[in-house]
Scaffold this motif. Structure first.
Motif, mmCIF file in Angstrom:
data_model
loop_
_atom_site.group_PDB
_atom_site.id
_atom_site.type_symbol
_atom_site.label_atom_id
_atom_site.label_comp_id
_atom_site.label_asym_id
_atom_site.label_seq_id
_atom_site.Cartn_x
_atom_site.Cartn_y
_atom_site.Cartn_z
ATOM 1 N N ASN A 4 0.811 -1.228 0.000
ATOM 2 C CA ASN A 4 0.000 0.000 0.000
ATOM 3 C C ASN A 4 0.836 1.266 0.000
ATOM 4 N N ARG A 5 2.148 1.112 -0.011
ATOM 5 C CA ARG A 5 3.016 2.290 0.057
ATOM 6 C C ARG A 5 3.708 2.578 -1.278
ATOM 7 N N ILE A 6 3.405 1.777 -2.288
ATOM 8 C CA ILE A 6 4.069 1.948 -3.583
ATOM 9 C C ILE A 6 3.383 3.051 -4.392
ATOM 10 N N VAL A 7 4.184 4.020 -4.814
ATOM 11 C CA VAL A 7 3.691 5.095 -5.684
ATOM 12 C C VAL A 7 4.361 5.003 -7.052
ATOM 13 N N TYR A 8 5.682 4.886 -7.036
ATOM 14 C CA TYR A 8 6.446 4.757 -8.266
ATOM 15 C C TYR A 8 7.196 3.421 -8.255
ATOM 16 N N THR A 9 7.655 2.988 -9.422
ATOM 17 C CA THR A 9 8.357 1.720 -9.551
ATOM 18 C C THR A 9 9.630 1.896 -10.380
ATOM 19 N N ALA A 10 10.323 0.794 -10.603
ATOM 20 C CA ALA A 10 11.522 0.821 -11.441
ATOM 21 C C ALA A 10 11.211 1.348 -12.836
ATOM 22 N N GLN A 11 9.999 1.128 -13.285
ATOM 23 C CA GLN A 11 9.604 1.597 -14.612
ATOM 24 C C GLN A 11 9.711 3.119 -14.718
ATOM 25 N N GLU A 12 9.220 3.820 -13.702
ATOM 26 C CA GLU A 12 9.277 5.283 -13.730
ATOM 27 C C GLU A 12 10.707 5.797 -13.564
ATOM 28 N N VAL A 13 11.513 5.075 -12.792
ATOM 29 C CA VAL A 13 12.919 5.460 -12.634
ATOM 30 C C VAL A 13 13.636 5.381 -13.973
#
Length: 279
Positions: free
Chosen positions: A64-73
């Motif tokens: 529930n704390r994920i906003v961004y992922t490796a994809q956005e990085v």
């Protein structure tokens, strides 16, 4: 983003957690080993490289704390700090979540190298939770690593798949490669209903980093999103994970004797009664 965008410090250890066969405990090992290393004072980042079936966030209780992922990085649409999710109870541990499954269509080994190198700038240990199989997901994850931990169970199908993975790791020059044997059942081993530890190590020819006995508390902790090593539990599996972390750091911790591991409340009570002379 290219691998030249970040320079990995020589001290950072980037370790692949892999198996070949699915369902043998890769993600559980990654979560518990990550917590154990963090509790030993090591700055640790765990990367979920399974973009198709991500579960590492669930095991760590961070979904529930994920906003961004490796994809956005990788796309440059967020900073690394925005994507890294710090564990709420263990500040030395951070999670780099997997991206959208559609990301698999364009993800490359160089992309995984770039992510691993970036997080390694702020870590002592980077653990990469590898997807099952030996297809593109494995190739991407392996490209980012310098060393590997192969986890398997004492079953012929799992051992055969692990042997295949070891061959691929060796061909890529990944060293060292160490073994964790999971879900060992001493009674079945004694009755020759399960491969013995020596049988598995003879087949795979790897140094044994740890033994984890079958422990029902693993299932309980997984469902709760609370790794066993987080709560300092004295269960056999928790002790095994902590010992793996300590050996990984170079400590001379002896391997457990699975036949002497006691499980369950009744076994502990009986041991206390015998010790006190009341039995």
């Amino acid at each position: 983003m290219s691998t030249q965008d970040a320079v990995t410090p020589a001290s950072a250890r980037i370790i692949l957690i892999c198996s070949g066969k699915g369902g043998v405990g890769k993600t559980t090992l990654t979560a518990n080993l990550g917590i154990a290393l963090a509790r030993l004072g090591e700055r640790t980042v765990v990367i979920d490289a399974d973009f198709g079936l991500r579960n590492l966030d669930l095991l760590l209780g961070l979904e529930n704390r994920i906003v961004y992922t490796a994809q956005e990085v990788l796309a440059g649409s967020c900073r690394l700090e925005q994507a890294l999710v710090k564990h709420k109870l263990e500040p030395n541990l951070s999670l780099m979540p997997a991206g959208n499954p559609r990301m698999l269509e364009w993800l490359t080994p160089d992309d995984m190298k770039a992510v691993a190198n970036l997080v390694a700038e702020r870590a002592d240990y980077v653990l990469i939770d590898c997807p099952a199989g030996v297809e593109q997901g494995f190739k991407n994850a392996a490209a980012a690593c310098r060393e590997a931990i192969v986890i398997t169970t004492p079953e012929m199908s799992a051992v055969r798949d692990a042997d295949r993975v070891i061959g691929l790791l060796n061909s890529q020059g990944i060293q060292p490669v160490q073994l964790v044997l999971n879900r060992v059942r001493p009674k079945m081993v004694a009755n020759q209903e399960m491969l013995a530890v020596d049988d598995v190590t003879d087949i795979l020819a790897l140094p044994l980093l740890g033994l984890v006995v079958e422990d029902e508390q693993v299932i309980v902790s997984t469902n709760r999103g609370e790794p066993l090593t987080l709560n300092g539990t004295s269960s056999p599996a928790a002790r095994a994970y902590v010992n793996v972390a300590r050996r990984l750091r170079g400590e001379g911790v002896p391997l457990i004797d699975p036949s002497k591991e006691r499980r369950g409340l009744r076994a502990r009570l009986m041991a206390k009664l015998r010790k006190s002379g009341n039995f």
